[in-house]
Enzyme design. Structure first.
Site, short mmCIF file in Angstrom:
data_model
loop_
_atom_site.label_atom_id
_atom_site.label_comp_id
_atom_site.label_asym_id
_atom_site.label_seq_id
_atom_site.Cartn_x
_atom_site.Cartn_y
_atom_site.Cartn_z
CG ASP A 135 39.61 51.76 41.71
OD1 ASP A 135 40.62 52.11 42.35
OD2 ASP A 135 38.49 52.26 41.88
CG ASP A 189 34.38 53.42 42.87
OD1 ASP A 189 35.43 53.87 42.39
OD2 ASP A 189 33.84 53.90 43.88
CG ASP A 197 37.72 51.76 46.76
OD1 ASP A 197 38.95 51.72 46.88
OD2 ASP A 197 37.13 51.67 45.68
#
Length: 966
Positions: free
Chosen positions: A708, A704, A403
């Site tokens: 996801d 997070d 990310d």
């Protein structure tokens, strides 16, 4: 052998293997010296199957119970059969008006009628001596009273296994049992033939050796179990947001009490049983309890929240009614026992998982020690390992899909630029924001503040010092701070309007919305999110006078250029918009998706973390491809990726929608993708899946959020963010990065490689000992009729190569050089060509030394007399042991000649070597009766130690022979 394993066990994976695949692998591994120890830290398949069966049964019973209770409640409601509730005297004296059983029964049975009798959620809160606005009082005596009446939020844990149990398990070793039998026979025959005590020496020597091996093994295992228990406690630490004493604060889930007011958001785990007080669009996933995959809509009409369930969407405030073993989750846990972790590729020697090669049966101890050592040290480096497999799997990673926000960047966001009413200006501090505020029309500022303070998932509360504290995601916090800098008042703004509906932000829509009921009548919708998406839903904008004007080509181009300008400066851009809704609006109706008026664009700065560029360079040098997957605008993503060193001239940066459209070209473009912007959760999952299956990459993925979870589950290693991560993301992950820092991920990769290399070192050392001991004893027995190494001596050698060898070699810390070699990936053999070279070369040297002593030893040392054979065997034994001592040092590095570098920093290694030498001296000089040895003189000691030492230059010479890496 390798092709056989690949063909028949290709579905045995490092994680998420099917029960059937694991059972087949167990059947292949049937011949194990000690099954209790071998499979201690791996999945207990029979218990797991039993636990799953119990879980399914309970889930079905729970589902049926809910249906039955609902039917019964309807019947009772019709007949009005509820008896009057009488508050127990001890509860009343403590200051409460409802007991734990009564409060729990309301949520357990989803009893709407009983809830109504008690006055709904507000009534229950009052009877629990709390307020839905200010929460419970936290004075010590009141907390103690509440704990005494309602209990604490902890589950009953099974007692720890004692040291005696580990002793018993160590005794289950097949080799030791055979030796124990031999010891008994030796004692009986020896005493019968030679009498006591002379005839008992051999037997007692074997018994003493067995006890020493068992004690050392049990001590090692016991210490590892304590380490795993400590790490398990770390995994279960969860913080929850509550209101206490009128102040919003974070507390441990274990401190939660009935009456607490808990704030839940998407991705959170419901920490206890309770009742919905207020919230928006709340969807709860109850599959962990009921097995039902469809989420449940929770509202004032269906206010029941159960511990252990997950918030799939929306947010809410709940009042806790039951904690700990009184909750539904606690009752479920009471009937289940854990089935163990998935096994690691090295633990079950699975070529089908990692195609690494074969290892011997002492291996599990080395794996356990190495993994436990790595897990403990990784905690110090801000990485919490949830699954053992991740330690070693991360060492083979070939790709990291990271990310952007919070991992590559600091996640400390600030609005630094804004374009409101077509006025573009920097607004990074209070003076600049104040100046900017003065340039804007009052009407536009009013709408802007209304949007910022109402269309948000964050809050501004007063902390213990009476100062403003901003709560929420970094993006929300940045906007709320911007609102305060513009002179806004959060509480006053919220009190002006009534919120009719909220659609929380999610990564699929990339926007959030809210509908307000205005004080003067009518409704207004606000939308906020990805700039190009929200702007596309607008047909008007606020001009320089703060008036709504139609969007024409010129104004659209201006706004798009502004977005590109902000993004080119590596700013995250958000568009804010509003629309007035004609006529009435029902809260069940969807929020409009078009017809908005653009309020403006804000640019949020999220600086790149210090050290990220260097860590990315380290990963690249280590052969690990770093890819950035983000929901941000592609221009912003490219700017950040270049700053981090991720995006290169020959790499591809692509947006999620474009990626989906080019499915036919995936085989060509996926290997070149370095940046994926505006990606959806499924884009991330698809990328990971194809990298793993089509391109055989070992993929690590960061995440997070709740969305996801599929990618984290699909990846070889799921890395959840510890600070920004939701509980759903953490539960789907293998490793939790406690500081959310990409540099920590690079450290985890280094530790993973260290685990893998350490196991290889140990296997190289152990195979050498095995090969030489086997050939020496077998060849001697065949040619001379006598074996030079006795049973007691072989037990000591077994301890050197197994327990002590594992302690020494499996606990070597990582070096920076580990990140200068290519990853092993999926195709590398565990026993590499380098290892075979070292094993064969060292084995030949040791065999030559032992054979030379056997054939020429008496002449070399001028041995004669009745004890000459015993002295010669002692010399052979001593030389053989010191060959292993110096080979252990040589095994510290399989390729470098200088193996002494950093040796004094590894206290475990030095201690093991010192203990080995000390015990060898004791065995030779003082335990001759039991160990069949004869005290040696200084010359004999010097020569035998020298023979061992010469193995080091031999090992150095071997390392100069070039061989392929595989």
């Amino acid at each position: 052998m390798e092709s056989y394993l690949n063909e028949n066990f290709g579905d045995v994976k490092p994680k998420n293997s099917s029960e059937e695949a694991l059972q087949r692998w167990r059947r292949l591994c049937w011949l194990v010296k000690n099954r209790r120890r071998r499979f201690r830290f791996t999945a207990n398949l029979s218990k797991r199957f039993e636990a799953d069966a119990i879980r399914r049964s309970i889930q079905e019973k729970f589902r049926v119970a809910v249906l039955v209770s609902q039917a019964a409640l309807q019947f009772i409601n019709g007949l009005d059969l509820y008896p009057d509730y009488v508050v127990p005297e001890e509860v009343r004296q403590a200051g409460f008006e409802i007991c734990a059983d009564e409060a729990g029964s309301i949520v357990d049975g989803r009893d709407v009628k009983k809830l109504k009798i008690h006055g709904g959620a507000e009534g229950i809160a009052t009877k629990l001596a709390t307020s839905t606005e200010t929460g419970i009082s936290t004075t010590d005596h009141l907390i103690k009273k509440r704990q005494d009446i309602y209990g604490i939020n902890k589950f009953t844990e099974s007692p720890s296994r004692g040291f005696l149990l580990f002793l018993w398990e160590a005794l289950q070793d097949t080799t030791l049992m055979i030796l124990a039998f031999c010891a008994v026979v030796s004692l009986l025959v020896g005493i019968a033939m030679e009498g006591w005590p002379k005839g008992a020496h051999d037997g007692l020597g074997i018994v003493a050796s067995i006890l020493l091996v068992v004690f050392v093994t049990a001590t090692s295992d016991y210490r590892q179990s304590l380490q795993f228990k400590d790490l398990d406690k770390e995994k279960k630490k969860i913080a929850v947001q509550v209101t206490r004493n009128g102040l919003r604060q974070k507390i441990s889930i274990y401190e939660l009490l009935p009456g607490d007011i808990v704030h839940l958001a998407m991705g959170d785990q419901v920490p206890a049983d309770g009742l919905f007080v207020s919230g928006y669009s709340l969807l709860i996933n109850e599959s962990s309890l009921t097995g039902e995959s469809e989420p449940v809509n929770v509202s004032c009409q269906n206010p029941f929240l159960l511990s252990g369930t997950k918030v799939q969407d929306g947010s809410c405030k709940m009042v806790v009614t039951s904690v700990g073993m009184r909750t539904q989750w606690g009752k479920l846990m009471a009937t289940l026992s854990e089935g163990g972790d998935d096994e690691t590729p090295l633990q079950d020697c699975s070529l089908a998982s990692y195609e690494k090669g074969l290892t011997s049966a002492g291996l599990p101890l080395a794996v356990t020690l190495s993994l436990a050592f790595a897990m403990k040290k990784m905690m110090n480096d801000k990485a919490l390992v949830r699954h053992l497999a991740a330690c070693e799997t991360m060492g083979s990673a070939t790709t990291i899909c990271s990310d952007k926000t919070g991992t590559l960047t600091t996640n400390h966001m600030t609005v630094v630029k804004a374009c409101i009413c077509t006025k573009v200006k920097e607004v990074g501090n209070s003076s600049k924001s104040s100046d900017y505020r003065s340039e804007l029309p009052d009407s536009a500022v009013g709408i802007l503040l209304q949007s910022i303070f109402n269309n948000t998932g964050g809050e501004i509360v007063k902390n213990k010092d009476g100062e403003n504290e901003i709560l929420g995601t970094p993006t929300e916090s940045a906007l709320l701070e911007f609102g305060l800098l513009l002179g806004g008042d959060f509480q006053k703004e919220r009190q002006k309007s009534k919120i009719a509906r909220v659609d929380p932000f999610n990564s699929v829509k990339k926007r959030m919305g809210v509908v307000l009921e205005l004080p003067a009548g009518g409704f207004r919708a606000h939308s906020k999110g990805a700039s190009e998406i929200v702007l596309a839903s607008c047909d008007k904008f606020l001009d320089s006078n703060g008036e709504a004007a139609p969007l024409n080509e010129e104004s659209i181009n201006f706004l798009k250029e502004t977005i590109e300008e902000f993004a080119g400066e590596a700013l995250r851009t958000l568009c804010l918009a509003y629309m007035d809704i004609d006529g009435e609006y029902q809260s069940e109706s969807p929020i409009p998706m078009s017809g908005y008026t653009c309020i403006g664009i804000v640019g949020i700065k999220d600086p790149v973390r210090p050290g990220v560029k260097e860590s990315v360079a380290i990963c690249k040098a280590a052969g690990i491809t770093v890819r950035m997957v983000t929901g941000d605008n592609i221009t912003t993503a490219k700017a950040i990726a270049r700053e981090c060193g991720i995006l290169t001239d020959d790499g591809i940066a692509i947006e999620g929608p474009e990626f989906r459209e080019k499915e036919e070209e995936w085989s060509e473009i996926i290997p070149k993708i370095q940046v994926m912007a505006r990606s959806s959760p499924m884009d991330k999952h698809t990328l990971v899946k194809h990298l793993r299956t089509t391109f055989q990459e070992v993929v690590a993925v960061t995440g997070d959020g709740t969305n996801d979870a599929p990618a984290l589950h699909e990846a070889d290693i799921g890395l959840a963010m510890g600070i920004a991560g939701t509980e759903v993301a953490k539960e789907s992950a293998d490793v939790i990065i406690l500081d959310d820092n990409f540099s920590t991920i690079a450290t985890v990769a280094k530790w993973g490689r260290s685990v893998y290399i350490n196991i290889q070192k140990f296997v190289q050392f152990q195979l050498t000992v095995n090969v030489v001991a086997l050939i020496v004893n077998f060849s001697s027995a065949c040619l001379t009729g006598n074996a030079p190494l006795t049973a007691v001596q072989l037990l000591w050698v077994n301890m050197i190569m197994d327990t002590l060898g594992a302690l020494a070699l499996a606990t070597e810390p990582p070096t920076d050089d580990l990140m200068k070699r290519l990853p092993v990936g999926r195709k590398g053999n565990f026993i590499s060509n380098v290892m075979w070279r070292n094993i064969l070369g060292q084995s030949i040297y040791q065999f030559v030394i032992v054979w030379f002593l056997q054939t020429r030893g008496q002449a070399l040392f001028h041995l004669d007399g009745p004890d000459s054979e015993l002295i010669l065997n002692t010399l052979i034994f001593n030389a053989f042991v010191f060959c292993q001592v110096f080979n252990e040092i040589s095994s510290r590095d399989m390729e470098k000649i200088n193996v002494l570098e950093g040796i004094l920093k590894n206290y475990v290694f030095v201690a093991v070597l010192a203990c080995t030498v000390l015990f060898q001296i004791i065995i030779i000089q003082f335990l001759g009766t039991f160990a069949n040895t004869y005290p040696l003189n200084s010359q004999q000691w010097f020569v035998t130690v020298l023979f061992g030492f010469l193995g080091m230059p031999v090992a150095a010479a071997l390392k100069m022979i070039p061989v392929g890496s595989h």
